[in-house]
Scaffold this active site. Sequence first.
Site, PDB file in Angstrom:
ATOM      1  CG  LEU A  23      -1.905  -1.225   1.277  1.00 10.89           C
ATOM      2  CD1 LEU A  23      -2.840  -1.090   2.472  1.00 10.89           C
ATOM      3  CD2 LEU A  23      -2.682  -1.479  -0.010  1.00 10.89           C
ATOM      4  CB  CYS A  24       4.435   2.099   0.173  1.00 11.04           C
ATOM      5  SG  CYS A  24       4.765   2.217   1.919  1.00 11.04           S
ATOM      6  CG  HIS A  25       1.011   6.262  -2.835  1.00 13.44           C
ATOM      7  ND1 HIS A  25       0.589   6.330  -1.517  1.00 13.44           N
ATOM      8  CD2 HIS A  25      -0.098   6.332  -3.590  1.00 13.44           C
ATOM      9  CE1 HIS A  25      -0.725   6.451  -1.492  1.00 13.44           C
ATOM     10  NE2 HIS A  25      -1.167   6.457  -2.739  1.00 13.44           N
ATOM     11  CG  ASP A  33      24.382 -10.426   4.170  1.00  9.73           C
ATOM     12  OD1 ASP A  33      24.225 -11.645   4.414  1.00  9.73           O
ATOM     13  OD2 ASP A  33      24.844 -10.011   3.083  1.00  9.73           O
ATOM     14  CG  MET A  63       5.912   3.988   5.278  1.00  7.71           C
ATOM     15  SD  MET A  63       6.201   3.361   6.953  1.00  7.71           S
ATOM     16  CE  MET A  63       6.851   1.745   6.623  1.00  7.71           C
ATOM     17  CD  GLU A  64       8.762   6.006   0.616  1.00 12.21           C
ATOM     18  OE1 GLU A  64       7.956   5.446  -0.150  1.00 12.21           O
ATOM     19  OE2 GLU A  64       8.379   6.666   1.614  1.00 12.21           O
TER      20      GLU A  64
END
Length: 164
Positions: free
Chosen positions: A74-76, A127, A112-113
């Site tokens: 749902l993120c654009h 990692d 969110m980014e």
Amino acid sequence: MALTHIDEHGKASMVDVSDKPMTCREARAFARISMQTETLKHIVNNSLKKGDVLAVARIAGIQAAKKCADLIPLCHPLALTKVGIEFEVDEALSCVDILSYCKLTGQTGVEMEALTAASVAALTIYDMCKAVDMDMVIEQIYLLEKSGGRRGHYQRESTMGKSS
């Protein structure tokens, strides 16, 4: 306050931002990865077989911000104009603090980014260092600040684990 990603029938829905004005939007996020002292020395001295940990983590964080809409439902998809990743090595706490920054002019925010960039940078450090330290802990992922849009400026009052 109503949830923005739920429609009138209770189903997940992408928010329609087409009526929102274009504004400059910026966000900063934080993540921390704690590790053994020896592991941090390897990072600082660039002595791990996989290469320059922080350089690779920076690129990974930038790439993650650009791919956020592919990772978070749902993120654009956004046309980011700037993504930055900075690292602060804290030898006293044996950790690396990750600070991400995202910017664009658009109709939806970049929180969110920024959070995704900080998270993936931390995962990349894990990692690259797991061969020498599987006890690393990624923690304290949070939004530091955001500006632009209807809700205006937000700045986190507490910096939680930030040493200062």
